[in-house]
Design a protein around this motif. Structure first.
Motif, mmCIF file in Angstrom:
data_model
loop_
_atom_site.group_PDB
_atom_site.id
_atom_site.type_symbol
_atom_site.label_atom_id
_atom_site.label_comp_id
_atom_site.label_asym_id
_atom_site.label_seq_id
_atom_site.Cartn_x
_atom_site.Cartn_y
_atom_site.Cartn_z
ATOM 1 N N ALA A 35 0.825 -1.215 0.000
ATOM 2 C CA ALA A 35 0.000 0.000 0.000
ATOM 3 C C ALA A 35 0.853 1.258 0.000
ATOM 4 N N ALA A 36 2.090 1.144 0.468
ATOM 5 C CA ALA A 36 2.983 2.301 0.585
ATOM 6 C C ALA A 36 3.358 2.900 -0.765
ATOM 7 N N THR A 37 2.965 2.271 -1.856
ATOM 8 C CA THR A 37 3.195 2.886 -3.168
ATOM 9 C C THR A 37 2.310 4.119 -3.344
ATOM 10 N N LEU A 38 1.280 4.240 -2.505
ATOM 11 C CA LEU A 38 0.416 5.418 -2.512
ATOM 12 C C LEU A 38 0.931 6.411 -1.483
ATOM 13 N N GLU A 39 1.031 7.680 -1.845
ATOM 14 C CA GLU A 39 1.575 8.676 -0.931
ATOM 15 C C GLU A 39 0.800 8.750 0.384
ATOM 16 N N VAL A 40 -0.510 8.583 0.311
ATOM 17 C CA VAL A 40 -1.347 8.680 1.505
ATOM 18 C C VAL A 40 -1.082 7.533 2.496
ATOM 19 N N LEU A 41 -0.372 6.475 2.051
ATOM 20 C CA LEU A 41 -0.097 5.313 2.895
ATOM 21 C C LEU A 41 1.391 4.969 2.950
ATOM 22 N N ASN A 42 2.265 5.905 2.621
ATOM 23 C CA ASN A 42 3.673 5.573 2.408
ATOM 24 C C ASN A 42 4.556 5.536 3.658
ATOM 25 N N SER A 43 3.963 5.365 4.823
ATOM 26 C CA SER A 43 4.736 5.147 6.051
ATOM 27 C C SER A 43 3.878 4.309 6.991
ATOM 28 N N GLN A 44 4.523 3.723 7.985
ATOM 29 C CA GLN A 44 3.754 2.931 8.953
ATOM 30 C C GLN A 44 2.712 3.808 9.637
ATOM 31 N N ARG A 45 3.081 5.007 9.993
ATOM 32 C CA ARG A 45 2.151 5.939 10.672
ATOM 33 C C ARG A 45 0.939 6.228 9.792
ATOM 34 N N LYS A 46 1.187 6.509 8.519
ATOM 35 C CA LYS A 46 0.080 6.810 7.608
ATOM 36 C C LYS A 46 -0.785 5.568 7.370
ATOM 37 N N TYR A 47 -0.146 4.418 7.187
ATOM 38 C CA TYR A 47 -0.880 3.184 6.909
ATOM 39 C C TYR A 47 -1.804 2.813 8.072
ATOM 40 N N PHE A 48 -1.248 2.733 9.275
ATOM 41 C CA PHE A 48 -2.066 2.356 10.424
ATOM 42 C C PHE A 48 -3.064 3.454 10.791
ATOM 43 N N GLY A 49 -2.670 4.700 10.647
ATOM 44 C CA GLY A 49 -3.592 5.811 10.910
ATOM 45 C C GLY A 49 -4.779 5.791 9.963
ATOM 46 N N LYS A 50 -4.519 5.560 8.676
ATOM 47 C CA LYS A 50 -5.607 5.504 7.689
ATOM 48 C C LYS A 50 -6.485 4.278 7.928
#
Length: 160
Positions: A35-50
């Motif tokens: 999923a980190a290929t998307l800017e909105v999900l490109n870190s652990q913080r963004k992925y779990f936060g989203k």
């Protein structure tokens, strides 16, 4: 800063709390890094936060309660659960269960999975001709989750 919400909203229902970080590590390595290929999900913080944000937005428990399906010792028909979710959200989720234990007749819901487009819009999880990856069973430790059977009574546990 997300750990408290993750413990509450994204528990590992198959392992003790001691192994919880292993579960989240698995989620990041298997799904988050893709999923980190998307800017909105490109870190652990963004992925779990989203993921937590989407969980709050989807609000499965409220949807199921409106359909009269609540965590309890009662059994439900899997078709009724699927129909309630599909009717409410307009898409088909993927529901995975633990098989009945020896001597038992009911499967237990282990995971309800919603699928999203790259724009993070809900989409059907089942698509004609989809890859075997989407249909694969998920093995976690010694327990196995697999797509729930429509033929078996289904337990929606109140405690995990």
């Amino acid at each position: 800063d997300l750990l408290s919400d993750m413990r509450h909203y994204w528990p590992d229902v198959l392992h003790s709390s001691l192994n919880r970080t292993q579960f989240w590590k698995h989620e990041w390595e298997k799904h988050g890094t893709c999923a980190a290929t998307l800017e909105v999900l490109n870190s652990q913080r963004k992925y779990f936060g989203k993921a937590l944000e989407l969980y709050q937005h989807v609000d499965l428990n409220s949807c199921l309660l409106k359909a009269g399906i609540k965590p309890s010792s009662s059994y439900y028909q899997m078709t009724a659960i699927k129909e309630a979710l599909t009717r409410f959200y307009g898409v088909t989720p993927k529901i995975q269960c633990l098989p009945p234990e020896e001597g038992e007749k009911a499967q237990t819901i282990g995971q309800i999975e919603f699928c999203f487009t790259k724009e993070l819009q809900l989409r059907n999880c089942t698509v004609t001709g989809e890859s075997n990856l989407m249909q694969a069973d998920l093995t976690i430790g010694t327990e196995e989750l697999s797509v729930c059977s429509d033929a078996l009574p289904t337990y929606y546990p109140s405690q995990v």
